[in-house]
Every structure is written in C-alpha cells, then in structure tokens.
Design an enzyme around this catalytic site. Structure first.
Site, PDB file in Angstrom:
ATOM      1  N   GLU A 157      24.198  10.902  43.681  1.00 49.34           N
ATOM      2  CA  GLU A 157      24.945   9.885  44.436  1.00 49.34           C
ATOM      3  C   GLU A 157      25.423  10.446  45.769  1.00 49.34           C
ATOM      4  O   GLU A 157      25.406   9.742  46.788  1.00 49.34           O
ATOM      5  CB  GLU A 157      26.114   9.349  43.622  1.00 49.34           C
ATOM      6  CG  GLU A 157      26.874   8.240  44.322  1.00 49.34           C
ATOM      7  CD  GLU A 157      25.990   7.068  44.750  1.00 49.34           C
ATOM      8  OE1 GLU A 157      26.157   6.600  45.907  1.00 49.34           O
ATOM      9  OE2 GLU A 157      25.154   6.616  43.958  1.00 49.34           O
ATOM     10  N   GLU A 166      32.548   5.133  50.085  1.00 52.21           N
ATOM     11  CA  GLU A 166      31.386   4.703  49.300  1.00 52.21           C
ATOM     12  C   GLU A 166      31.817   4.234  47.912  1.00 52.21           C
ATOM     13  O   GLU A 166      32.161   5.033  47.045  1.00 52.21           O
ATOM     14  CB  GLU A 166      30.395   5.868  49.198  1.00 52.21           C
ATOM     15  CG  GLU A 166      29.043   5.483  48.687  1.00 52.21           C
ATOM     16  CD  GLU A 166      28.301   4.529  49.596  1.00 52.21           C
ATOM     17  OE1 GLU A 166      27.609   3.645  49.056  1.00 52.21           O
ATOM     18  OE2 GLU A 166      28.399   4.636  50.830  1.00 52.21           O
ATOM     19  N   GLU A 181      21.983   7.441  53.224  1.00 47.40           N
ATOM     20  CA  GLU A 181      22.388   6.150  53.785  1.00 47.40           C
ATOM     21  C   GLU A 181      23.182   6.322  55.069  1.00 47.40           C
ATOM     22  O   GLU A 181      22.972   5.588  56.040  1.00 47.40           O
ATOM     23  CB  GLU A 181      23.193   5.362  52.753  1.00 47.40           C
ATOM     24  CG  GLU A 181      22.354   4.844  51.609  1.00 47.40           C
ATOM     25  CD  GLU A 181      23.155   4.032  50.600  1.00 47.40           C
ATOM     26  OE1 GLU A 181      24.392   3.919  50.750  1.00 47.40           O
ATOM     27  OE2 GLU A 181      22.530   3.512  49.666  1.00 47.40           O
TER      28      GLU A 181
END
Length: 157
Positions: free
Chosen positions: A105, A64, A112
């Site tokens: 995050e 990521e 996600e």
C-alpha cells in the site's frame, strides 16, 4: 502530448562530472549534488533516513484513505494473532502477510503520488501505473485473506 527533454549536463555549470567514453557527454559522479543533497554517511544518515520514513508514514496516513484502512485492518489482525491459538510458525506467516499488505500500500501510494505529480491529465500510461499498483495491493490483500482462512480452518479442523 508534451515530450520530456533529457538533461544535457554539458550545458550545466557544474564541475562535478566526467566525460563518458561512449557518448562523450558529461556524467554525474557519485559525489555529485544528488549525493550531497541526501546528507551525511554513517549513523547520521540512518537517523535522517528514519526521519524520512516517519514522514512517509505520516503523509500516507494523513492523505491516503486506503493506507488508513489497511493500517487499521492490520492493527486488528495483529491483535487477533496474539489472541488466537495458532502455532508460532502460523503467527509469523500472518505477521509477514500483514506487513506485506502495508508495504504494498505504501508503494502504491508512492506510485499514485508520482503519477499525479507528473500530470493530473488522463493518460493511458498513468492509468496503467495506477491500475497495476492497485492490482498489486489487491493480490497482497487476497494473500492475507487466504492465509487467514487457512489458519482459522487449521484451528477448527
């Protein structure tokens, strides 16, 4: 659109369940397969959980780009916290805000990944989940920015 079918435990070949007094269907007990798959209890479980957390950090950093960016930004900010002449309470507040941005995050990355695992097809609910996670990260970074501006202005004035 595919419909998700609920799991019917009555058809499962497990003896680890009890009948619900309300529905009459079998329910999993706390000592079911899910708890057995997680591992032991006590100190051993803490060690295993720490290993899973380290795996999560490594995966987020490796896969990521947004996490890498937030990680390096906060590493720079942590260095600046040490060097800037802020009071200890201001430094503590800035550290908390930095950790908050990293935590958000990580949660956003998990959302996600879960959405992408379910389906990569475009769907309004998938977009909503990803957009809300992104909005949460935006607010965490905005909070970090505002607190840094306030801290820097307090030193100047």
């Amino acid at each position: 659109m595919n419909k998700a079918n609920p799991i019917n435990l009555e058809n499962q070949s497990t003896s680890r369940g009890v009948l619900s007094p309300i529905t009459g269907k079998k329910q999993l007990l706390p000592h079911s397969y899910a708890s057995e798959a997680k591992g032991k209890t006590g100190f051993y479980r803490i060690i295993k959980a720490a290993g899973y957390s380290l795996d999560g950090f490594n995966a987020a950093y490796k896969f990521e780009a947004a996490f890498r960016q937030v990680f390096w930004l906060n590493l720079i900010l942590f260095t600046a916290i040490i060097l800037c002449p802020f009071t200890i309470s201001v430094k503590m507040l800035l550290v908390v805000a930095s950790f908050l941005s990293l935590i958000v995050e990580l949660i956003n990355t998990g959302i996600e990944a879960s959405v992408d695992h379910t389906s990569t097809a475009k769907h309004p609910l998938a977009k909503l989940a990803k957009d809300v996670g992104s909005a949460a990260q935006f607010l965490a970074l905005l909070l970090l920015f505002i607190l840094w501006m306030m801290a820097l202005l307090s030193v100047v004035f």
